[in-house]
Design a protein around this motif. Structure first.
Motif, PDB file in Angstrom:
ATOM      1  N   ALA A   5       0.852  -1.189   0.000  1.00 12.06           N
ATOM      2  CA  ALA A   5       0.000   0.000   0.000  1.00 12.06           C
ATOM      3  C   ALA A   5       0.882   1.230   0.000  1.00 12.06           C
ATOM      4  O   ALA A   5       2.088   1.168   0.266  1.00 12.06           O
ATOM      5  CB  ALA A   5      -0.927   0.006   1.216  1.00 12.06           C
ATOM      6  N   ILE A  60      -3.698   0.494  -2.737  1.00 16.51           N
ATOM      7  CA  ILE A  60      -3.443  -0.778  -2.065  1.00 16.51           C
ATOM      8  C   ILE A  60      -3.332  -1.898  -3.099  1.00 16.51           C
ATOM      9  O   ILE A  60      -3.794  -1.769  -4.240  1.00 16.51           O
ATOM     10  CB  ILE A  60      -4.536  -1.121  -1.031  1.00 16.51           C
ATOM     11  CG1 ILE A  60      -5.823  -1.560  -1.725  1.00 16.51           C
ATOM     12  CG2 ILE A  60      -4.798   0.037  -0.087  1.00 16.51           C
ATOM     13  CD1 ILE A  60      -6.818  -2.202  -0.774  1.00 16.51           C
ATOM     14  N   LEU A  63      -5.424  -0.756   6.184  1.00 15.31           N
ATOM     15  CA  LEU A  63      -4.179  -0.173   5.692  1.00 15.31           C
ATOM     16  C   LEU A  63      -4.154   1.340   5.885  1.00 15.31           C
ATOM     17  O   LEU A  63      -3.101   1.918   6.173  1.00 15.31           O
ATOM     18  CB  LEU A  63      -3.982  -0.538   4.222  1.00 15.31           C
ATOM     19  CG  LEU A  63      -3.720  -2.031   3.979  1.00 15.31           C
ATOM     20  CD1 LEU A  63      -3.738  -2.354   2.498  1.00 15.31           C
ATOM     21  CD2 LEU A  63      -2.389  -2.446   4.598  1.00 15.31           C
TER      22      LEU A  63
END
Length: 501
Positions: free
Chosen positions: A50, A64, A266
């Motif tokens: 990411a 990502i 993330l």
């Protein structure tokens, strides 16, 4: 570690906050930098996971890779990253300026500004270098084709990675390196690579010391790692199940839901570092720039202009390995840049010069006597050679006859004539001046230090050093990549025949 930095670290421990080791900023800060916070998948050889990228605190774009082991997804990530980076690069190519060359007899043109890229730490620079190496040779046709922007981005990332090796360059910077260049903390150099802990020492929250803030930053639940490496517990407990859920999704709604969960996880890992990056830029921006920073940034603009023109002319990607001559030229250029950067930082910053005073390469004193009209008529023609006497409390380790330079008048040489210890423990130094006073026998006002003026004199010189000369490819021996000679080819053929026979 220098004596001054060791002292600053000890003071940081005693005071509970990082101590400044610079009075000015020794790097350029762009008005529109691109901040890139990357993450890589653990256990995979440079598999991007990411990235959070943008040019403003409120302009963060998250990219990502749901399955980093999938080649197509990795290159889709690079394509999306190129969609952000390449237009940003093109934005610096609109305005050019004329630069005089050949002593004003000709001009060349360079872009009036250049891009600046920031990553959290040196590992982020390594990430970009490896990403550039893995993409710059890809082709948009043939086997395993990629989008045309993939190799183009790879070449630009390689350009930035090479500029990061240039001492004094501000094209690609690691935030931890930039901060430790200006502050000394009470922790080790390895601990300074952790951006949350480093900023905890430099700018601790109210009611906490730097050590307390750094200790709190060591908890990955509070401050996730600044990348590219991820926290193993996060990988095992949260990331792996989320990736497995995305891979096992049976239909589009389930896949979208799993993808949204990956985005949430993330972003949560990257957002704290994103905020720290802009906080660090704010701290650096509060420092005034050094006088010679603008000159080094001009070198970055020259490099950016040259590489952009290379790509416009359909130039090829950077080679995997330098040849013998190219490697020698590169090493020579880096060594010259390192020497110039060392001198420029010292001339710009009294705190940096203080390190050289401790090693005997400089001293600071007051002018007590001056003879600005002294003329030396011992040669073929009389020349202006003023003399001054400087009294200093610093140790003077320069021998008689040594050439010194003043930080206030870099173009003027000062030759040591006498060094006399005084009764009060100080030292009297008589210097003969040359240069920086015109060609007449009368010194212009201000060109000769006056009585009472405080001077810093050093053996460090900003004088121009010509570049070395290196052989052409045709003149390089065949053992170092040059063309083979007939004798060498015959000798190798004879050796091969004897082995085969």
């Amino acid at each position: 570690m220098s004596t001054l930095r060791a002292l600053a670290k000890a003071q940081a421990v005693a005071a509970g906050v990082a101590q400044p080791v610079a009075t000015v900023r020794h790097l350029h800060l762009a008005e529109r930098p691109l901040v890139l916070v990357p993450l890589a998948m653990a256990g995979e050889a440079h598999a991007p996971l990411a990235a959070l990228v943008g040019t403003a605190p409120d302009d963060a774009r998250l990219l990502i890779v749901p399955q980093p082991r999938n080649r197509d997804q990795r290159f889709r990530f690079v394509t999306e990253l190129a969609a952000v980076v390449l237009p940003w690069l093109d934005g610096f190519r609109g305005v050019a300026e004329a630069v005089a060359v050949d002593r004003g007899r000709d001009v060349r043109y360079r872009y009036s500004d250049a891009p600046q890229l920031w990553v959290p730490n040196p590992a982020g620079i390594t990430f970009l270098r490896l990403l550039g190496r893995s993409t710059r040779f890809r082709r948009p046709d043939g086997d395993h084709p990629v989008h045309p922007v993939v190799p183009l981005l790879g070449r630009w990332l390689t350009f930035f990675a090479e500029r990061a090796e240039q001492p004094g360059s501000s094209a690609l910077l690691a935030m931890t390196d930039a901060l430790t260049l200006h502050w000394a903390t009470g922790q080790s150099a390895v601990e300074d690579l952790h951006l949350p802990a480093l900023l905890g020492w430099i700018d601790p929250p109210a009611g906490r010391t730097g050590a307390q803030a750094a200790a709190l930053a060591e908890d990955p639940q509070v401050c996730p790692p600044a990348g590219p490496a991820t926290d193993p517990e996060f990988d095992n407990v949260l990331l792996a199940p989320a990736m497995a859920g995305w891979a096992a999704a049976a239909d589009d709604p389930a896949r979208d839901e799993a993808y949204a969960e990956l985005v949430r996880l993330l972003r949560g890992q990257l957002a704290p570092t994103w905020e720290l990056m802009w906080r660090g830029l704010g701290l650096l921006g509060a420092l005034p720039p050094g006088a010679r920073v603008v000159g080094r940034w001009a070198g970055d603009r020259d490099a950016f202009t040259g590489y952009a023109e290379h790509l416009d002319a359909d130039g090829g990607p950077q080679p995997r390995h330098d040849g013998a001559v190219a490697a020698a030229v590169r090493l020579h250029r880096l060594e010259r840049a390192a020497s110039a950067y060392l001198v420029q930082r010292a001339y710009d910053d009294p705190l940096v010069m203080a390190e050289h005073r401790l090693t005997g390469e400089a001293f600071v004193g007051e002018v007590t006597l001056a003879d600005p009209g002294r003329v030396d008529d011992s040669g073929k023609r009389p020349v202006l050679r003023p003399r001054i006497q400087v009294v200093t409390g610093d140790p003077v380790r320069m021998p008689v006859g040594a050439t010194l330079w003043s930080t206030a008048r870099p173009g003027q040489k000062a030759r040591v004539v006498f060094v006399t210890p005084a009764a009060d423990g100080r030292t009297e130094v008589v210097l003969e001046l040359s240069g920086g006073m015109g060609r007449g026998l009368t010194a212009p006002p201000g060109s000769v230090p006056q009585v009472g003026e405080r001077l810093c004199l050093t053996t460090l010189s900003e004088a121009f050093l010509p570049a070395g000369t290196f052989p052409t490819a045709e003149e390089t021996p065949w053992t170092h990549g040059g063309p083979p000679t007939h004798d060498a080819a015959d000798a190798r053929g004879s050796e091969l025949s004897s082995v085969v026979g």
